[in-house]
Design a protein around this motif. Structure first.
Motif, short mmCIF file in Angstrom:
data_model
loop_
_atom_site.label_atom_id
_atom_site.label_comp_id
_atom_site.label_asym_id
_atom_site.label_seq_id
_atom_site.Cartn_x
_atom_site.Cartn_y
_atom_site.Cartn_z
N PRO A 72 0.86 -1.22 -0.04
CA PRO A 72 0.13 -0.01 -0.09
C PRO A 72 0.84 1.21 -0.17
N ALA A 73 0.32 1.95 -0.67
CA ALA A 73 1.11 3.29 -0.68
C ALA A 73 1.19 4.07 0.57
N PRO A 74 2.39 4.60 1.00
CA PRO A 74 2.60 5.16 2.10
C PRO A 74 1.77 6.29 2.51
N PRO A 75 1.33 6.66 3.89
CA PRO A 75 0.44 7.51 3.79
C PRO A 75 1.08 8.97 3.71
N PRO A 76 0.29 9.99 3.06
CA PRO A 76 1.15 11.38 2.98
C PRO A 76 1.74 11.82 4.29
N PRO A 77 2.96 12.51 4.11
CA PRO A 77 3.31 12.91 5.40
C PRO A 77 2.39 13.96 6.10
N PRO A 78 2.50 13.87 7.44
CA PRO A 78 1.51 14.77 8.08
C PRO A 78 1.85 16.21 7.65
N PRO A 79 0.88 17.30 7.70
CA PRO A 79 1.18 18.53 7.44
C PRO A 79 2.13 19.00 8.46
N ALA A 80 3.03 20.02 8.03
CA ALA A 80 4.03 20.69 8.85
C ALA A 80 3.01 21.44 10.02
N PRO A 81 3.60 21.32 11.39
CA PRO A 81 2.78 22.07 12.14
C PRO A 81 2.89 23.63 12.12
N LYS A 82 1.99 24.26 12.20
CA LYS A 82 1.90 25.53 12.10
C LYS A 82 2.81 26.03 13.18
N PRO A 83 3.56 27.32 12.95
CA PRO A 83 4.43 27.76 13.91
C PRO A 83 3.37 28.56 15.02
N ALA A 84 3.96 28.20 16.19
CA ALA A 84 2.80 28.94 17.09
C ALA A 84 2.82 30.39 17.31
N ALA A 85 1.60 30.78 17.16
CA ALA A 85 1.33 32.11 17.36
C ALA A 85 1.91 32.79 18.48
N LYS A 86 2.64 33.89 18.24
CA LYS A 86 3.28 34.50 19.22
C LYS A 86 2.17 35.19 20.09
N PRO A 87 2.33 35.09 21.41
CA PRO A 87 1.40 35.60 22.24
C PRO A 87 1.16 37.46 22.04
N VAL A 88 0.11 37.82 21.88
CA VAL A 88 -0.30 39.16 21.74
C VAL A 88 0.19 39.99 23.02
N VAL A 89 1.05 40.86 23.03
CA VAL A 89 1.49 41.79 23.95
C VAL A 89 0.81 43.05 23.91
N ALA A 90 -0.21 43.03 24.81
CA ALA A 90 -0.85 44.57 24.80
C ALA A 90 0.11 45.58 25.10
N ALA A 91 0.19 46.40 24.02
CA ALA A 91 1.00 47.78 23.93
C ALA A 91 0.66 48.52 25.46
N ALA A 92 1.85 48.95 25.89
CA ALA A 92 1.70 49.53 27.32
C ALA A 92 0.81 51.04 27.03
N ALA A 93 -0.16 51.21 27.62
CA ALA A 93 -0.89 52.30 27.46
C ALA A 93 -0.20 53.72 27.55
N ALA A 94 -0.40 54.50 26.50
CA ALA A 94 0.64 56.05 26.46
C ALA A 94 -0.06 56.70 28.00
N PRO A 95 1.00 57.17 28.88
CA PRO A 95 0.65 58.26 29.91
C PRO A 95 -0.30 59.10 29.43
N PRO A 96 -1.38 59.45 30.22
CA PRO A 96 -2.06 60.64 29.99
C PRO A 96 -1.32 61.96 29.77
N PRO A 97 -1.73 62.91 28.61
CA PRO A 97 -1.01 63.93 28.52
C PRO A 97 -1.20 64.79 29.87
N PRO A 98 -0.15 65.32 30.47
CA PRO A 98 -0.40 66.60 31.39
C PRO A 98 -1.41 67.57 31.22
N PRO A 99 -2.16 67.75 32.38
CA PRO A 99 -3.20 68.73 32.30
C PRO A 99 -2.79 70.04 31.81
N PRO A 100 -3.50 70.88 30.87
CA PRO A 100 -2.74 72.22 30.66
C PRO A 100 -2.59 73.19 31.68
#
Length: 270
Positions: A72-100
């Protein structure tokens, strides 16, 4: 290897539907053609020999086709694993502008008390000379400090008169020129404060103008003691005038407290 023989009556049908997997073709003469089945029609069977040549065998000369069992024909090789998604790091919130910054207006007529950081000698001073001082009392508007105590103040000589040999006295007119604090320099306009020395033969203070409250010098050495009072305030339209006792030549020592009065409103940031 498992092999099977086919009757001649089924040979053509098998040939027409066989895949390219035949290994051996048997002929009526007893001869066997070995190779790889590559095709067939109603007239001949074509076999690819090991030498690379194609052998055609007539259908009527063929008795059977033997097919080798296939893995029997050998089974097709399993698909290459997808690279693990990099965790999304929330951008640090910009400090609020100083009050006028809020702008506070110090109105005309406001008194500003300063204390000299250096002495003033009328004999060596000229109009335009600037002397260092500090704000001695905070200036407050509506309960809020607008000019803090200890802020830098610049006092400027606007008129200097040296006394003659026989009469007259030294005189110097001063104004508050600028105030600096919080990294900002604020130009200010004030009434003049005039100070005069004791004239020849005079033992009392000389008045040089009328009116009161438009500017004064309250003499005082920090900490009090001898010489704590060097004159009396006398108001004038251009400021106060005071006659200093003692030497003919006018000297205003460091730590002397001066009071200037704004002649125009000034806007300060707070």
């Amino acid at each position: 290897m498992t092999r099977r023989s086919l009757p001649v009556t089924a040979l053509i049908a098998l040939i027409l539907t066989a895949s390219l997997s035949a290994d051996r073709v048997r002929l009526r003469s007893g001869k066997v053609v070995e190779g790889t089945f590559i095709g067939a029609d109603s007239k001949a069977v074509r076999v690819l020999l090991d030498s690379g040549q194609v052998s055609e065998v007539r259908i009527e000369d063929t008795t059977a086709i033997e097919f080798a069992a296939r893995k029997p024909a050998p089974p097709p090789p399993p698909p290459a694993p997808k690279p693990a998604a990099k965790p999304v790091v929330a951008a640090a919130a910009a400090p609020p502008p100083p009050p006028p910054k809020k702008t506070v207006t110090v109105p005309s007529g406001t008194a500003i008390n300063v204390r000299l950081s250096e002495g003033i000698d009328a004999d060596v001073s000229q109009a335009g000379h600037v002397f260092r001082a500090v704000i001695d009392d905070p200036v407050m508007i509506g309960g809020e400090t607008v000019i803090p105590r200890g802020a830098t103040a610049m006092v400027q000589a606007v008129k200097v008169e040296q006394s003659g040999k026989m009469k007259g006295s030294d005189k110097i007119s001063l104004k508050l020129n600028a105030v600096k604090f919080g990294g900002m320099v604020y130009d200010v306009t004030t009434a003049y404060v005039e100070t005069s020395g004791k004239g020849e033969g005079k033992k009392t203070a000389r008045k040089v103008g009328g009116g009161a409250g438009l500017g004064a010098i309250v003499g005082g050495i920090a900490g009090g003691g001898s010489g704590a009072a060097i004159g009396a305030a006398v108001g004038a339209a251009t400021g106060g005038a005071i006659a200093a006792g003692g030497e003919e030549h006018l000297k205003i020592p460091a730590e002397t407290r001066l009071t200037f009065q704004l002649s125009a409103a000034v806007n300060f940031s707070s």
